[in-house]
Design an enzyme around this catalytic site. Structure first.
Site, mmCIF file in Angstrom:
data_model
loop_
_atom_site.group_PDB
_atom_site.id
_atom_site.type_symbol
_atom_site.label_atom_id
_atom_site.label_comp_id
_atom_site.label_asym_id
_atom_site.label_seq_id
_atom_site.Cartn_x
_atom_site.Cartn_y
_atom_site.Cartn_z
ATOM 1 N N THR A 54 57.277 -18.444 96.616
ATOM 2 C CA THR A 54 56.877 -17.517 97.674
ATOM 3 C C THR A 54 56.458 -18.242 98.954
ATOM 4 O OG1 THR A 54 56.289 -15.769 96.161
ATOM 5 C CG2 THR A 54 55.085 -15.824 98.215
ATOM 6 N N ALA A 60 54.799 -17.043 108.159
ATOM 7 C CA ALA A 60 54.417 -18.262 108.901
ATOM 8 C C ALA A 60 53.440 -18.007 110.030
ATOM 9 C CB ALA A 60 55.660 -18.974 109.417
ATOM 10 N N ILE A 61 52.502 -17.124 109.777
ATOM 11 C CA ILE A 61 51.468 -16.855 110.779
ATOM 12 C C ILE A 61 50.134 -17.380 110.281
ATOM 13 C CG2 ILE A 61 50.190 -15.039 111.996
ATOM 14 C CD1 ILE A 61 52.817 -13.409 111.935
ATOM 15 N N HIS A 63 46.617 -16.620 110.491
ATOM 16 C CA HIS A 63 45.936 -15.380 110.853
ATOM 17 C C HIS A 63 44.480 -15.601 111.239
ATOM 18 C CE1 HIS A 63 49.085 -12.663 109.420
ATOM 19 N NE2 HIS A 63 49.213 -13.427 108.358
ATOM 20 N N LYS A 264 54.627 1.047 107.222
ATOM 21 C CA LYS A 264 54.459 -0.261 107.818
ATOM 22 C C LYS A 264 55.691 -0.600 108.646
ATOM 23 C CE LYS A 264 53.491 -4.910 106.075
ATOM 24 N NZ LYS A 264 53.323 -5.518 107.344
ATOM 25 N N ARG A 325 56.562 -11.253 97.792
ATOM 26 C CA ARG A 325 55.105 -11.365 97.865
ATOM 27 C C ARG A 325 54.508 -11.019 96.505
ATOM 28 N NH1 ARG A 325 57.685 -8.169 101.985
ATOM 29 N NH2 ARG A 325 55.989 -7.083 103.026
ATOM 30 N N SER A 351 50.584 -12.712 101.586
ATOM 31 C CA SER A 351 51.077 -13.621 102.626
ATOM 32 C C SER A 351 49.941 -14.278 103.410
ATOM 33 C CB SER A 351 52.017 -12.891 103.583
ATOM 34 O OG SER A 351 51.307 -11.880 104.252
ATOM 35 N N CYS A 452 74.941 -23.439 113.333
ATOM 36 C CA CYS A 452 76.286 -23.656 112.776
ATOM 37 C C CYS A 452 76.281 -23.626 111.258
ATOM 38 C CB CYS A 452 76.929 -24.936 113.319
ATOM 39 S SG CYS A 452 76.722 -26.405 112.281
#
Lengths: 471, 422
Positions: A54, A60-61, A63, A264, A325, A351, A452
């Site tokens: 996972t 990729a934040i 928080h 959401k 998740r 997450s 590519c």
């Protein structure tokens, strides 16, 4: 322990003081923290690499925790973890960009929800949110579709490289003396007498004085092996599109949906690699291994993308992927200690786990210490690892005349789209935790993740990977 | 004249008359022509060997229209490099242009260091690539074994690697047959070719007897809707577009062919006017872009035509580059050239009266659909200026050519010119 013993053959150790099951971002952070003490520690991972479950398909934040449920463990650990990780990232070179975020309201209901969200942020200890009008929303995100009514800013939300983060934790755990055991799936759990637990794995047995379960999607199954039925993981699939770097100027901050009765929404976010991400979908699944993408997922993302930022869809999609998740039926993290069993579970880490990982590790030390595990800090520790920069906002080897002058390999591009040099691929293959496959190399260098998709360099990159493996 | 090797702040400086970005057929041919005229020409190629795509297209059919001979791709690539060098051009390999540091100045990464190339004129010849699976939004699992023709031919011809044993090829155009040949050479059987078109394209080199030898079943009006297989490809799901029915085709390799997109990143980074159809930089009949002194040639502006046609762009542009360097040819307004459906792009996209004919006196177009009879109509400001039935069909997956003489009746002060099929 050498790189081979990490992945193949009999386990290089019979007994450890603490075994951490799960080499995702949380498990790696916990192993790193434990290994800072006079303890023998093993990080036990079923897959061929750390961060391969996972953790690799995260949004990729980093928080601030502004929107957590106040009073929860998650709220507390996200806030604390954010501080810890921001500092650790600075020390180790994990790429982070403080882009800030804006929640955009498209309906009256969403607009009406903004003051409540700002108040909630304050309850979560975050006081810098600001409500802004439509004009300011468009000033901040000019490419947004028409129809936005207002927004809420979160100036400290940041983007981070989830791959480097997990790898840094695991690399430091290793340099502090922990065992990193890959391809090591826990298949059974037995009592070993003396209060020890015996883990039966695909590579033989491992005795452990304590066990920490950070097995993510498998955390409820491992919990069951210890005789508990406290939560069930329902994998929630999230599909994402990653757009070409040409789209990046359109999206300079994270654009978040306002939670509402419409369900959401999806977010549009810059990525640390210079791309733009759209997603995720949210779909409960049964199969814990099914990370396939779907037609309905793609249709949903295209529809959302058209409504949010139509110009984005004129750019090419360079990657699409799906993450699962580890959602449970509970609203908060599932952290339970069983002192008698000398067992701790860190389950239901969603997450936000990327942000909270270091705080979870700190919390783990506290819980285990209170339960009787002796924690003597090691007198000397190696310096934290300096991770290769794969972020777009910081100088990369191909741009550095000084580095190229010292070593021409940093001036020899192999993957053109992502500008990955021969030197970086060589370094990844020679690193303490080398990649096991093309995906692992991609997560360490960005090779092959560009527009590519291997048309020009795929064969060359594979050749280098094979040459590295045979050494 | 050239300032090779001088250095400021750790960065090497080069000051050629002309920098050519991309050492494929069009760039190398431009370099040869320009160097033969006495100019200092520097070709920058990011690969370790110059020559471009033909280096790994190990079949014959190259060199016909530019060199008047027939040769294999690798031999053709070598010859173009030799001819450029022979004429005095400098060809620098492992040299990746990473951005612009001025109107005609480039930042380049090389093993010898970071180089700033400050040129008097720049020729963009960066070519095109096939859209990968991701850009085509084909869902499913993401195992290895899914690739474009470019990677396949690199693997097989340059790295001598094995591929699988059963392949599905997505696309049935020129390049798709090239992929089928490469697969056969690598011992991999093509079990199916899929195309959304009603007909498979064919090609002189792989004409009907060629296809019979390859024995490739072609499923027309179908598309691949899903890839199946966790660690390796196990199958693809193929949908019949007419009926909507789906079937699973077992295979271990999937090749996505065609569906070209120019390698246009440098053109976009420069902020050049772009052609929304081809997605390459907008050029006129002299192959000039919107920035003075910056030209574009080859498959960057017409994705894609054959290598010899790309090479002839290089020959065409040389005269205009020389004129520019001599201070001639001031920019006047151009007339936009547009194409109606089923055409998806037209090249050049701008006609500048007085700038001469386009390369080979041809306008190039790309069609999404086939037409057996090509009745071409050219209009301007609601007035028909030419109408002809051309003796070749319109086929998707290959360039359709219209003689530029059909535009000769256009009003130089008029509005956009439109090419359509009647």
């Amino acid at each position: 322990m050498n790189a081979r013993q990490m992945r193949y053959g009999p386990l290089p150790v019979e007994r450890v003081d603490v075994a951490v099951i799960g080499g995702g971002v949380v498990g790696a952070a916990v192993a790193r923290a434990l290994a800072g003490h006079e303890l023998s520690v093993a990080l036990v991972e079923a897959r061929c690499d750390v961060g391969d479950g996972t953790s690799k398909a995260n949004t990729a934040i980093l928080h601030t925790g502004f929107d957590a449920t106040p009073g929860t463990l998650e709220s507390r650990l996200v806030r604390r973890g954010c501080e810890l990780l921001a500092e650790y990232a600075g020390a180790t070179g994990i790429p982070v960009e403080r882009t800030g975020a804006v929640l955009v309201a498209w309906t009256d209901e969403e607009l009406a929800a903004l003051p409540g969200l700002a108040a909630k942020a304050v309850k979560n200890g975050y006081e810098r949110c600001e409500i802004i009008g439509a004009e300011e929303v468009y000033r901040q995100v000019p490419a947004l579709a028409p129809g936005a009514l207002g927004g809420l800013t979160v100036p400290d939300e940041s983007i981070i490289c989830p791959w480097t983060t997990t790898l840094a934790f695991a690399t430091e755990a290793l340099s502090r003396g922990a065992y990193v055991l890959l391809n090591t799936r826990v298949e059974g759990v037995e009592s070993g007498g003396d209060g020890d637990t015996v883990l039966r794995t695909g590579r033989g047995t491992l005795r452990a004085g304590w066990v920490v379960n950070a097995a993510g999607l498998g955390s409820d199954v491992i919990d069951g092996l210890f005789g508990h039925r406290r939560f069930t993981v329902t994998p929630r699939r999230g599909e994402l599109f990653v757009f070409d770097k040409q789209a990046r100027p359109m999206v300079n901050r994270i654009v978040l949906p306002v939670p509402s009765s419409r369900g959401k929404g999806v977010l549009v976010s810059p990525t640390i690699y210079g791309n733009v991400m759209l997603g995720p979908t949210a779909e409960d699944r049964d199969d814990r291994t099914d990370t396939s993408t779907s037609e309905h997922g793609f249709d949903f993302l295209l529809e959302k993308g058209r409504k949010l930022m139509p110009a984005l869809l004129d750019e090419e999609v360079t990657a699409s992927y799906a993450g699962l998740r580890a959602a449970t039926e509970h609203g908060d993290y599932q952290v339970h200690l069983d002192a008698g069993q000398r067992y701790l579970v860190l389950g239901g880490i969603r997450s936000t786990g990327l942000t909270s990982a270091m705080a979870l590790a700190e919390h783990t030390l506290g819980l285990l210490g209170d339960a009787g595990l002796r924690l003597d800090a090691k007198a000397t520790l190696p310096d934290p690892p300096r991770m290769p920069n794969i972020g777009e906002a910081f100088p990369r080897p191909y741009q550095r005349a000084d580095l190229i002058a010292e070593d021409p390999a940093y001036g020899t591009a192999v993957c053109f789209c992502e500008r990955v040099t021969e030197g970086e691929i060589r370094d990844a293959l020679a690193s303490p935790i080398p990649p096991a496959d093309v995906d692992g190399l991609r997560r360490r260098t960005r090779a092959l993740m560009g527009r590519c998709q291997g048309f020009f360099c795929g064969a060359e990159v594979e050749k280098r990977l094979r040459a590295g493996e045979s050494q | 004249m050239s300032g090779t090797g001088s250095m400021t702040e750790n960065v090497l400086l080069e000051t050629p008359d002309v920098a050519v970005i991309g050492g494929g057929p069009s760039g190398l041919t431009a370099a040869r022509e320009l160097a033969a005229g006495g100019l200092d020409v520097l070709v920058l190629d990011r690969e370790r060997q110059a020559g471009g795509i033909p280096r790994h297209s190990d079949h014959t059919g190259y060199g016909v229209r530019d060199l008047h001979r027939v040769m294999t791709g690798p031999a053709y690539a070598r010859l173009l490099v030799e001819r450029a060098l022979e004429a005095g051009a400098r060809v620098r390999t492992s040299a990746m242009v990473t951005g612009w540091s001025g109107e005609r100045a480039l930042d380049v990464t090389t093993p010898e260091g970071r180089v700033r190339v400050d040129a008097r004129a720049v020729v963009l010849a960066t070519g095109a690539r096939e859209r990968p699976r991701t850009a085509r939004l084909v869902p499913g699992d993401r195992p290895p074994g899914v690739m474009n023709t470019g990677q396949l031919q690199n693997l097989v011809h340059l790295h001598h690697r094995e591929v699988g044993t059963r392949a599905v090829i997505v696309g049935a155009e020129l390049v798709s047959w090239s992929a089928a040949l490469t697969l056969r050479e690598a011992g991999c059987r093509t079990v199916l070719m899929t195309t959304e078109q009603p007909h498979a394209e064919s090609y002189a080199a792989f004409s009907v007897p060629g296809r019979a030898v390859l024995r490739v079943p072609v499923a027309t009006r179908t598309r691949v809707v899903r890839i199946i297989g966790h660690h390796a490809v196990e199958a693809v799901e193929v949908e019949d577009l007419a009926t909507g029915t789906r079937r699973t085709v077992p295979c271990d390799t999937v090749i996505f062919t065609g569906d070209w997109i120019p390698d246009h990143e440098l053109a976009r980074a420069a902020g050049l006017d772009m052609d929304p159809g081809s997605k390459g930089p907008l050029v006129d009949n002299a192959l000039r872009t919107s920035r003075p002194g910056v030209f574009a040639v080859g498959n960057l502006i017409h994705p894609v035509d054959t290598a010899d046609i790309a090479a002839l762009d290089g020959r065409h542009v040389a005269r205009h580059v020389r004129d520019y360097l001599a201070g001639a040819l001031p920019y006047g307004p151009g007339i936009p050239l547009r194409a109606e459906a089923p055409f998806t792009w037209v090249s050049p996209g701008l006609i500048r009266p007085g700038a001469g004919t386009p390369p080979r006196e041809r306008i190039l177009l790309w069609s999404a659909e086939p037409r057996l009879v090509a009745r071409v109509e050219v209009t301007q400001d609601g007035r028909r200026i030419a109408r002809r039935t051309l003796p070749w069909p319109v086929s998707p997956g290959r360039v359709f050519r219209v003689p530029s003489s059909m535009l000769s009746g256009a009003d130089p002060h008029g509005g956009p010119i439109t090419i359509a099929l009647a």
